[in-house]
Design a protein around this motif. Sequence first.
Motif, PDB file in Angstrom:
ATOM      1  N   ASP A  66       0.775  -1.193   0.023  1.00 50.47           N
ATOM      2  CA  ASP A  66       0.033   0.074  -0.091  1.00 50.47           C
ATOM      3  C   ASP A  66       0.894   1.323  -0.054  1.00 50.47           C
ATOM      4  OD1 ASP A  66      -2.455  -1.497   0.251  1.00 50.47           O
ATOM      5  OD2 ASP A  66      -1.957  -2.057   2.189  1.00 50.47           O
ATOM      6  N   HIS A  67       0.302   2.415  -0.648  1.00 54.05           N
ATOM      7  CA  HIS A  67       1.047   3.659  -0.574  1.00 54.05           C
ATOM      8  C   HIS A  67       0.138   4.774  -0.165  1.00 54.05           C
ATOM      9  CE1 HIS A  67       3.001   6.885  -3.101  1.00 54.05           C
ATOM     10  NE2 HIS A  67       3.697   6.736  -1.882  1.00 54.05           N
ATOM     11  N   ALA A  68       0.358   5.507   1.045  1.00 55.89           N
ATOM     12  CA  ALA A  68      -0.470   6.580   1.408  1.00 55.89           C
ATOM     13  C   ALA A  68       0.363   7.446   2.251  1.00 55.89           C
ATOM     14  CB  ALA A  68      -1.709   5.847   2.270  1.00 55.89           C
ATOM     15  N   ASP A  69       0.310   8.631   1.885  1.00 56.21           N
ATOM     16  CA  ASP A  69       0.874   9.712   2.792  1.00 56.21           C
ATOM     17  C   ASP A  69       2.325   9.694   2.594  1.00 56.21           C
ATOM     18  OD1 ASP A  69      -1.524  10.744   3.801  1.00 56.21           O
ATOM     19  OD2 ASP A  69      -1.674   9.009   5.380  1.00 56.21           O
ATOM     20  N   GLY A  70       2.934   9.583   1.405  1.00 57.88           N
ATOM     21  CA  GLY A  70       4.466   9.259   1.418  1.00 57.88           C
ATOM     22  C   GLY A  70       4.930   8.193   2.053  1.00 57.88           C
ATOM     23  N   ARG A  71       4.093   7.224   2.277  1.00 54.24           N
ATOM     24  CA  ARG A  71       4.738   6.020   2.916  1.00 54.24           C
ATOM     25  C   ARG A  71       4.322   4.736   2.226  1.00 54.24           C
ATOM     26  NH1 ARG A  71       3.674   4.706   9.335  1.00 54.24           N
ATOM     27  NH2 ARG A  71       1.399   4.153   8.476  1.00 54.24           N
ATOM     28  N   PHE A  72       5.017   3.558   1.949  1.00 53.85           N
ATOM     29  CA  PHE A  72       4.908   2.443   1.543  1.00 53.85           C
ATOM     30  C   PHE A  72       4.768   1.399   2.501  1.00 53.85           C
ATOM     31  CE2 PHE A  72       7.044   4.745  -1.827  1.00 53.85           C
ATOM     32  CZ  PHE A  72       6.347   4.321  -3.048  1.00 53.85           C
ATOM     33  N   THR A  73       3.793   0.578   2.565  1.00 58.09           N
ATOM     34  CA  THR A  73       3.388  -0.441   3.535  1.00 58.09           C
ATOM     35  C   THR A  73       3.508  -1.766   2.905  1.00 58.09           C
ATOM     36  OG1 THR A  73       2.223   0.927   4.906  1.00 58.09           O
ATOM     37  CG2 THR A  73       2.058  -1.536   5.463  1.00 58.09           C
ATOM     38  N   VAL A  74       4.405  -2.671   3.261  1.00 57.01           N
ATOM     39  CA  VAL A  74       4.443  -4.045   2.712  1.00 57.01           C
ATOM     40  C   VAL A  74       4.381  -5.067   3.734  1.00 57.01           C
ATOM     41  CG1 VAL A  74       6.119  -5.690   1.553  1.00 57.01           C
ATOM     42  CG2 VAL A  74       6.131  -3.106   0.862  1.00 57.01           C
ATOM     43  N   GLN A  75       3.349  -6.083   3.550  1.00 56.81           N
ATOM     44  CA  GLN A  75       2.901  -7.211   4.200  1.00 56.81           C
ATOM     45  C   GLN A  75       3.711  -8.531   3.109  1.00 56.81           C
ATOM     46  OE1 GLN A  75       0.961  -7.360   6.932  1.00 56.81           O
ATOM     47  NE2 GLN A  75       1.898  -9.358   7.338  1.00 56.81           N
ATOM     48  N   ALA A  76       4.576  -9.496   3.948  1.00 55.67           N
ATOM     49  CA  ALA A  76       5.332 -10.523   3.287  1.00 55.67           C
ATOM     50  C   ALA A  76       5.117 -11.407   4.533  1.00 55.67           C
ATOM     51  CB  ALA A  76       6.418 -10.147   2.943  1.00 55.67           C
ATOM     52  N   VAL A 112       5.889 -10.556   8.189  1.00 51.44           N
ATOM     53  CA  VAL A 112       6.411  -9.350   8.482  1.00 51.44           C
ATOM     54  C   VAL A 112       5.541  -8.053   7.737  1.00 51.44           C
ATOM     55  CG1 VAL A 112       8.315  -8.013   7.320  1.00 51.44           C
ATOM     56  CG2 VAL A 112       8.864 -10.473   7.865  1.00 51.44           C
ATOM     57  N   ARG A 113       5.450  -6.926   8.595  1.00 56.89           N
ATOM     58  CA  ARG A 113       4.566  -5.932   8.029  1.00 56.89           C
ATOM     59  C   ARG A 113       5.790  -4.893   8.233  1.00 56.89           C
ATOM     60  NH1 ARG A 113      -0.349  -4.342   6.582  1.00 56.89           N
ATOM     61  NH2 ARG A 113      -0.843  -2.385   6.962  1.00 56.89           N
ATOM     62  N   ALA A 114       5.913  -3.917   7.290  1.00 50.66           N
ATOM     63  CA  ALA A 114       6.836  -2.744   7.423  1.00 50.66           C
ATOM     64  C   ALA A 114       6.550  -1.569   6.607  1.00 50.66           C
ATOM     65  CB  ALA A 114       8.167  -3.200   6.984  1.00 50.66           C
ATOM     66  N   HIS A 115       6.818  -0.430   7.038  1.00 49.74           N
ATOM     67  CA  HIS A 115       6.589   0.785   6.096  1.00 49.74           C
ATOM     68  C   HIS A 115       7.893   1.489   6.012  1.00 49.74           C
ATOM     69  CE1 HIS A 115       6.472   3.158   9.835  1.00 49.74           C
ATOM     70  NE2 HIS A 115       5.789   2.273  10.470  1.00 49.74           N
ATOM     71  N   ALA A 116       7.953   2.303   4.827  1.00 49.76           N
ATOM     72  CA  ALA A 116       9.207   3.058   4.681  1.00 49.76           C
ATOM     73  C   ALA A 116       8.723   4.109   3.511  1.00 49.76           C
ATOM     74  CB  ALA A 116      10.111   2.189   3.763  1.00 49.76           C
ATOM     75  N   PRO A 117       9.514   5.298   3.406  1.00 53.33           N
ATOM     76  CA  PRO A 117       9.094   6.215   2.639  1.00 53.33           C
ATOM     77  C   PRO A 117       9.778   5.934   1.124  1.00 53.33           C
ATOM     78  CG  PRO A 117      10.943   6.855   3.917  1.00 53.33           C
ATOM     79  CD  PRO A 117      10.547   5.673   4.356  1.00 53.33           C
ATOM     80  N   ALA A 118      10.747   5.012   1.127  1.00 50.81           N
ATOM     81  CA  ALA A 118      11.066   4.353  -0.208  1.00 50.81           C
ATOM     82  C   ALA A 118      10.997   2.811  -0.442  1.00 50.81           C
ATOM     83  CB  ALA A 118      12.630   4.892  -0.279  1.00 50.81           C
ATOM     84  N   LEU A 119      10.461   2.503  -1.697  1.00 50.38           N
ATOM     85  CA  LEU A 119      10.364   1.152  -2.106  1.00 50.38           C
ATOM     86  C   LEU A 119      11.101   1.016  -3.350  1.00 50.38           C
ATOM     87  CD1 LEU A 119       8.614  -1.627  -1.694  1.00 50.38           C
ATOM     88  CD2 LEU A 119       6.918  -0.703  -2.772  1.00 50.38           C
ATOM     89  N   VAL A 120      11.794  -0.245  -3.258  1.00 54.26           N
ATOM     90  CA  VAL A 120      12.668  -0.410  -4.566  1.00 54.26           C
ATOM     91  C   VAL A 120      12.141  -1.616  -5.238  1.00 54.26           C
ATOM     92  CG1 VAL A 120      15.036  -0.863  -5.631  1.00 54.26           C
ATOM     93  CG2 VAL A 120      14.738   0.620  -3.400  1.00 54.26           C
TER      94      VAL A 120
END
Length: 392
Positions: free
Chosen positions: A137-147, A150-158
Amino acid sequence: MNNEPYDAIVLGAGAAGLFCAALAGQRGRRVLLIDHAPEVGRKILISGGGRCNFTNIHTAPERYLSANPHFAKSALSRYTPRDFLALVERYDIAWHEKTLGQLFCDGSARQVVAMLLEECEQGGVTIALGHPASAIDHADGRFTVQAGPVRAHAPALVMATGGPSIPKLGATGFAYDLARRFGLKVVEPRPALVPLTLAGEDLLFRELSGVSAEVVAHCHKAAFREAALFTHRGLSGPAILQISSYWKRGDTVAIDFLPDHAAGWLLERKRTHPRATLRRVLGDALPERLASVLADRIGLAGELGASTDKALHAASERLARWPFVPNGSEGFAKAEVTSGGISTAELSSKTMEAKKVPGLYAIGEAVDVTGWLGGYNFQWAWASAHAAAQAI
């Protein structure tokens, strides 16, 4: 590791993903590296016959295919083969140049994977394996990833998950699906550096399975002088893998079977050896089975002295541009890389960041940049990873 903040999340623990995560981590960024596979660097491990053709000293932008042929220049100029070689030597990994600038490990590709993992360790990178990214997901300049757990968020996604070549290693088109979700265009992916298949009138050549010869393969304006190998399905070998990146269905691939023979060589041979047959003179330069098939197809029976100059000239012309019209390729299953991918028009050539989506990056094989055979694609992985890591 649940709902933790990071500076960057890297999807894909192949060559580009590992290197990008390591470099960003060493710049003080908190990095999470995710891969659905249970181990990292699977393509690295099988590359170069298990010895990893990790770069090519002749790397240059013109040895890459892309809808934008200038895109790769920036990244390649800022991280060169010499830069990666310096890293390899720092780890005391013995290497050798095989042919045409290709650099290989003397030992095992596992040394390169171990080096990249150590670089990640030095950068404090967190690695999560064995679970695909099931939600992004991407909202408010932040990417959230569920794997998985693991659930994590960051301002950069590669996006470093590569292309669909070699699916038995778990390769998929995940990066393209994700890019489209974010509104990025994708250049149609197709197999590259792949064997070509033959049908119709060319079926006879399948009987030569296992026979190889040094040739020049032509398609459009591209030409490569290396070995070609006949297989039970068609054509392979380095010359064919190279030309396959330029070939599209319906195109003709022309083979020069005698690249060291000057024009008119058959007429000269007629004068010097008038009693020789075409099969015999071809057998002096080519494997016997190949010489026999070519002579039969040309149809010049008897001694050269009994053939007209016109017929011999036509024979030598055909041998210099023997046309094959492949009916396809062996597909992504046998392709070393994928041509096409995330459009370079969507990315900054300096940072690999998506122009429309700040904080989203694409590197490596996922991008529409495809190198020649021989270490060029690894060098693109290192260079594009370096470009993104400096920007995160």
